[in-house]
Motif scaffolding. Structure first.
Motif, mmCIF file in Angstrom:
data_model
loop_
_atom_site.group_PDB
_atom_site.id
_atom_site.type_symbol
_atom_site.label_atom_id
_atom_site.label_comp_id
_atom_site.label_asym_id
_atom_site.label_seq_id
_atom_site.Cartn_x
_atom_site.Cartn_y
_atom_site.Cartn_z
ATOM 1 N N LYS A 176 0.825 -1.211 0.000
ATOM 2 C CA LYS A 176 0.000 0.000 0.000
ATOM 3 C C LYS A 176 0.859 1.261 0.000
ATOM 4 C CE LYS A 176 -4.121 -1.914 0.247
ATOM 5 N NZ LYS A 176 -5.158 -1.711 -0.783
ATOM 6 N N LEU A 177 2.091 1.157 0.520
ATOM 7 C CA LEU A 177 2.967 2.326 0.574
ATOM 8 C C LEU A 177 3.251 2.883 -0.811
ATOM 9 C CD1 LEU A 177 5.540 1.170 3.287
ATOM 10 C CD2 LEU A 177 3.680 2.813 3.576
ATOM 11 N N SER A 178 3.464 2.000 -1.773
ATOM 12 C CA SER A 178 3.760 2.464 -3.133
ATOM 13 C C SER A 178 2.568 3.181 -3.748
ATOM 14 C CB SER A 178 4.177 1.288 -4.018
ATOM 15 O OG SER A 178 3.125 0.332 -4.118
ATOM 16 N N GLU A 179 1.366 2.830 -3.322
ATOM 17 C CA GLU A 179 0.167 3.453 -3.876
ATOM 18 C C GLU A 179 0.035 4.915 -3.469
ATOM 19 O OE1 GLU A 179 -3.259 1.147 -2.898
ATOM 20 O OE2 GLU A 179 -2.397 -0.732 -3.660
ATOM 21 N N ILE A 180 0.671 5.292 -2.354
ATOM 22 C CA ILE A 180 0.578 6.685 -1.912
ATOM 23 C C ILE A 180 1.873 7.464 -2.176
ATOM 24 C CG2 ILE A 180 -1.187 6.221 -0.188
ATOM 25 C CD1 ILE A 180 0.976 6.277 1.949
ATOM 26 N N GLY A 181 2.800 6.819 -2.907
ATOM 27 C CA GLY A 181 3.977 7.556 -3.358
ATOM 28 C C GLY A 181 5.316 7.120 -2.799
ATOM 29 N N TYR A 182 5.331 6.173 -1.866
ATOM 30 C CA TYR A 182 6.607 5.725 -1.310
ATOM 31 C C TYR A 182 7.356 4.830 -2.295
ATOM 32 C CZ TYR A 182 5.562 7.522 3.341
ATOM 33 O OH TYR A 182 5.298 8.353 4.401
ATOM 34 N N ILE A 183 8.680 4.966 -2.301
ATOM 35 C CA ILE A 183 9.540 4.076 -3.086
ATOM 36 C C ILE A 183 9.974 2.965 -2.140
ATOM 37 C CG2 ILE A 183 11.573 3.934 -4.576
ATOM 38 C CD1 ILE A 183 11.460 7.011 -4.762
ATOM 39 N N VAL A 184 9.251 1.875 -2.149
ATOM 40 C CA VAL A 184 9.401 0.844 -1.120
ATOM 41 C C VAL A 184 10.810 0.271 -1.070
ATOM 42 C CG1 VAL A 184 8.591 -1.413 -0.341
ATOM 43 C CG2 VAL A 184 6.948 0.279 -1.173
ATOM 44 N N ASN A 185 11.424 0.057 -2.220
ATOM 45 C CA ASN A 185 12.772 -0.529 -2.227
ATOM 46 C C ASN A 185 13.815 0.361 -1.573
ATOM 47 O OD1 ASN A 185 11.868 -2.833 -3.518
ATOM 48 N ND2 ASN A 185 12.397 -2.109 -5.571
ATOM 49 N N GLU A 186 13.521 1.651 -1.465
ATOM 50 C CA GLU A 186 14.458 2.581 -0.843
ATOM 51 C C GLU A 186 14.277 2.682 0.673
ATOM 52 O OE1 GLU A 186 16.946 4.160 -2.356
ATOM 53 O OE2 GLU A 186 16.420 3.125 -4.224
ATOM 54 N N ILE A 187 13.224 2.045 1.178
ATOM 55 C CA ILE A 187 12.968 2.079 2.628
ATOM 56 C C ILE A 187 13.827 1.009 3.287
ATOM 57 C CG2 ILE A 187 11.227 1.977 4.443
ATOM 58 C CD1 ILE A 187 9.123 2.624 2.319
ATOM 59 N N ARG A 188 14.998 1.416 3.696
ATOM 60 C CA ARG A 188 15.987 0.514 4.273
ATOM 61 C C ARG A 188 16.633 1.185 5.490
ATOM 62 N NH1 ARG A 188 17.263 -3.753 1.645
ATOM 63 N NH2 ARG A 188 19.231 -3.926 2.804
ATOM 64 N N PRO A 189 17.318 0.412 6.338
ATOM 65 C CA PRO A 189 18.051 1.033 7.438
ATOM 66 C C PRO A 189 19.182 1.891 6.883
ATOM 67 C CG PRO A 189 18.545 -1.313 7.284
ATOM 68 C CD PRO A 189 17.404 -1.060 6.363
ATOM 69 N N THR A 190 19.261 3.134 7.317
ATOM 70 C CA THR A 190 20.309 4.054 6.885
ATOM 71 C C THR A 190 21.101 4.522 8.093
ATOM 72 O OG1 THR A 190 19.020 6.093 7.161
ATOM 73 C CG2 THR A 190 18.705 4.861 5.094
ATOM 74 N N GLU A 191 22.121 5.323 7.828
ATOM 75 C CA GLU A 191 22.927 5.863 8.918
ATOM 76 C C GLU A 191 22.231 7.017 9.628
ATOM 77 O OE1 GLU A 191 25.513 4.425 9.969
ATOM 78 O OE2 GLU A 191 26.123 3.143 8.279
ATOM 79 N N ASN A 192 21.076 7.436 9.110
ATOM 80 C CA ASN A 192 20.360 8.556 9.721
ATOM 81 C C ASN A 192 19.398 8.039 10.795
ATOM 82 O OD1 ASN A 192 19.959 11.295 10.023
ATOM 83 N ND2 ASN A 192 18.303 11.385 8.542
ATOM 84 N N PHE A 193 19.961 7.670 11.935
ATOM 85 C CA PHE A 193 19.166 7.101 13.025
ATOM 86 C C PHE A 193 19.668 7.639 14.358
ATOM 87 C CE2 PHE A 193 22.822 4.282 12.763
ATOM 88 C CZ PHE A 193 23.154 4.059 14.091
ATOM 89 N N TYR A 194 18.805 7.529 15.375
ATOM 90 C CA TYR A 194 19.270 7.754 16.740
ATOM 91 C C TYR A 194 18.717 6.651 17.623
ATOM 92 C CZ TYR A 194 14.867 9.706 18.690
ATOM 93 O OH TYR A 194 13.582 9.881 19.149
ATOM 94 N N ILE A 195 19.389 6.441 18.749
ATOM 95 C CA ILE A 195 18.955 5.397 19.683
ATOM 96 C C ILE A 195 18.544 6.044 20.996
ATOM 97 C CG2 ILE A 195 20.485 3.699 18.599
ATOM 98 C CD1 ILE A 195 21.391 4.759 22.068
ATOM 99 N N ASP A 196 17.645 5.370 21.702
ATOM 100 C CA ASP A 196 17.338 5.741 23.083
ATOM 101 C C ASP A 196 17.200 4.455 23.871
ATOM 102 O OD1 ASP A 196 14.795 4.747 22.496
ATOM 103 O OD2 ASP A 196 13.899 6.734 22.294
ATOM 104 N N ASP A 197 16.617 4.516 25.044
ATOM 105 C CA ASP A 197 16.535 3.309 25.869
ATOM 106 C C ASP A 197 15.410 2.378 25.451
ATOM 107 O OD1 ASP A 197 14.633 5.117 26.625
ATOM 108 O OD2 ASP A 197 14.823 4.727 28.779
ATOM 109 N N LYS A 198 14.632 2.767 24.435
ATOM 110 C CA LYS A 198 13.509 1.949 23.980
ATOM 111 C C LYS A 198 13.743 1.288 22.629
ATOM 112 C CE LYS A 198 11.004 3.089 27.554
ATOM 113 N NZ LYS A 198 10.722 2.099 28.627
ATOM 114 N N GLY A 199 14.538 1.940 21.772
ATOM 115 C CA GLY A 199 14.735 1.390 20.442
ATOM 116 C C GLY A 199 15.494 2.340 19.539
#
Length: 221
Positions: free
Chosen positions: A154-177
């Motif tokens: 359904k993501l592709s139907e609203i404009g998302y490029i699903v294959n590009e949705i991957r873990p990237t270096e643009n993340f932060y961590i906290d005590d939950k996840g």
């Protein structure tokens, strides 16, 4: 205990260097934050003023003075702490920039500093490469569910490029996840903004390397 988090002055300077680099680029990394901000501001204004001459020369060639429209530039740099404990310091830097056109651009950079190593925490520090596809699937499923869909397709139907949705270096961590942020145009059109996806350690700890500095924190959840 501040000494436990930053054991020495050299460590503090290293954290400051990483922070300033995230905000203003490596060219300013040797400066304290306030000095770096002032020098960055001066450089930005100087670059803008150099364009003024070019625009004026162009305007002088206009047969109709009403065709001469000066370009308004704007840039805002903002940062905030997202999480900190004895082992990690997570922060985010957001830059809004407008240099003409229909709209400005907002870019957010997340950074996690391993306070023991005094280096940014990377995906390679957390996951084996062979597990990244599985983590990508979890991110896609979570994003779809957050948006109210039962299927990733359904993501592709609203404009998302699903294959590009991957873990990237643009993340932060906290005590939950772990929270990933995707900037405008990374995985979707501009109109969909900056999607963020939070994944709890309960879903990720199976894939986190046992020798990862994040492993102990993930096991607590």
């Amino acid at each position: 205990d501040r000494e436990k988090i930053v054991p020495d002055t050299a460590g503090l300077y290293k954290i400051q260097e990483l922070y300033v680099t995230t905000c203003f680029s490596e060219a300013y990394s040797a400066l304290p934050p306030i000095q770096a901000a002032k020098k960055y501001e001066t450089a930005y204004i100087d670059a803008y003023r150099k364009l003024e001459t070019e625009y004026k020369n162009d305007y002088s060639k206009k047969s109709n003075p009403e065709d001469a429209v000066w370009m308004n530039y704007e840039q805002i740099v903002d940062s905030k702490t997202l999480f900190s404990n004895d082992t990690f310091y997570s922060y985010g830097v957001t830059v809004y920039s407008y240099t003409g056109g229909a709209h400005g651009m907002t870019t957010t950079i997340y950074q996690v500093i391993d306070l023991n190593q005094l280096q940014p925490l990377t995906l390679a520090d957390i996951f084996d490469e062979r597990n990244l596809d599985q983590v990508a699937l979890i991110i896609r499923e979570t994003l779809a569910r957050d948006l109210g869909y039962n299927e990733v397709s359904k993501l592709s139907e609203i404009g998302y490029i699903v294959n590009e949705i991957r873990p990237t270096e643009n993340f932060y961590i906290d005590d939950k996840g772990i929270t990933w942020l995707y900037n405008q145009y990374d995985i979707a059109p501009y109109a969909l903004g900056q999607p963020t996806v939070f994944i709890g350690y309960d879903k990720l700890k199976l894939f986190i390397k046992e020798d990862s500095p994040l492993y102990p924190l993930a096991q607590e959840e």
